[in-house]
Design an enzyme around this catalytic site. Sequence first.
Site, PDB file in Angstrom:
ATOM      1  N   GLY A 188      38.398  81.604   3.877  1.00 25.94           N
ATOM      2  CA  GLY A 188      37.304  82.565   3.748  1.00 25.94           C
ATOM      3  C   GLY A 188      36.868  83.116   5.093  1.00 25.94           C
ATOM      4  O   GLY A 188      36.650  84.329   5.250  1.00 25.94           O
ATOM      5  N   GLU A 189      36.747  82.242   6.080  1.00 26.47           N
ATOM      6  CA  GLU A 189      36.369  82.679   7.419  1.00 26.47           C
ATOM      7  C   GLU A 189      37.483  83.518   8.060  1.00 26.47           C
ATOM      8  O   GLU A 189      37.199  84.427   8.843  1.00 26.47           O
ATOM      9  CB  GLU A 189      36.045  81.467   8.291  1.00 26.47           C
ATOM     10  CG  GLU A 189      34.760  80.751   7.924  1.00 26.47           C
ATOM     11  CD  GLU A 189      34.886  79.899   6.664  1.00 26.47           C
ATOM     12  OE1 GLU A 189      33.858  79.558   6.063  1.00 26.47           O
ATOM     13  OE2 GLU A 189      36.044  79.575   6.266  1.00 26.47           O
TER      14      GLU A 189
END
Length: 425
Positions: free
Chosen positions: A63-64
């Site tokens: 996600g990051e």
Amino acid sequence: MLGRFFYDAGISLYTAAVHLAAWRSTKAKHWVNGRKDWRPRLQDLLNTHKGQPLAWFHCASLGEFEQGRPVIEAFRIAFPEHKILLTFFSPSGYEIRKNYAGADYIFYLPADTRQNAEQWFLTVEPSVAFFVKYEFWHHYIQVMEENNVPVVSFSAIFRPNQIFFKPYGEFHRQILRRLNMIFVQNESSAKLLEGIGITRQQLGGDTRFDRVAVLPDTAPEIQMAKLFKNNELLLIVGSAWPQDMDIILPVLNKLQAENIRLKVMVAPHEIEAQNMKNWEQIYQGKSIRYSQVSDQVVVSEYDMLIIDNVGMLSALYQYAEIAWIGGAYGKGLHNTLEAATFGMPIFFGNKNYTKFQEALDLVAEGIAAPVAADAAAFETKLKTLLTDTTTREAIAAKSRNYVKSKVGATAKVLHWYHDYLAEKK
């Protein structure tokens, strides 16, 4: 300092726990094996960059990475003389993106000990370090500061319940004070940092908007999805968990019983055979998995297509009129922006979504609707969207405009580094 003692103890305990879990967990085994003999392996990897500046980007997980990706790709264009090292903490990021072409080198980040941090600096010799969103590692940041390497955090978001804002959080506040700049996603984060005396910060926004804003123009066509849709209305369930499907499937079965046409694509969060089998058994329409489609199959005759692979979801949203994004009944809501950029009403569970600023925005704008564990309420809202074209298209337009209004965070990060280099000359 007592704070450092507890911090180091926590790192040691976590590392020991992962080593124990590696006996039975594939993910933990990846975590351990990816860090074995890391320094000689990293030295071999970096041999080609001697004499060139190196930018280090660190992401916790996948996600990051999606937040870091637009900055990495824009950075390569703006600063072509730099090599790029991308690191991950979690195997769920590294194992999926270890062949990402946007970085020159991709590696696991060793555990945050003083010794590892010192060896890391001597091995990597970064010119600048970028940490994405939540990553604030004490020893790495301290060693970078001691060696005059600027460290920037971007797409950061803060909440009052985090340790930085607790009376006992001074050790963690010191980590933030060492950063050269923190680009926060929203005003509330900026005010929280102001409240603890963090002045090297500014409102930067969320770099994911820069990433998803270009998807409608760049997403590849997926012929099988186009054939499956067959010009009918389509609901896509992105990153589906069993808890999501428990709400969705009964409603889909009611639509089947009432002869209301709706195609459905389901992209599971994890490709687990038993979950997919259960969904196929519960669903009363005709379903097929992506891997089962062949030249002999007329995919348009099916009502539900289960995407039993990874990496296609962001492009699949282009075929949908309505989306359900999974995860909010469990650990947390998954990426809503990939759906929003293509323009559509969005549903998700009503539990764990409030820590995501974009989810709050989408709800406030009337684009997204949190759904309680109540299939009847979801059924009513879904039927309205299926029958009221004007309302559905108005929400779709608001969805697209929302994404377009939030672009620009990447440019702010690059502008900061331009200014930093100019000041050094």
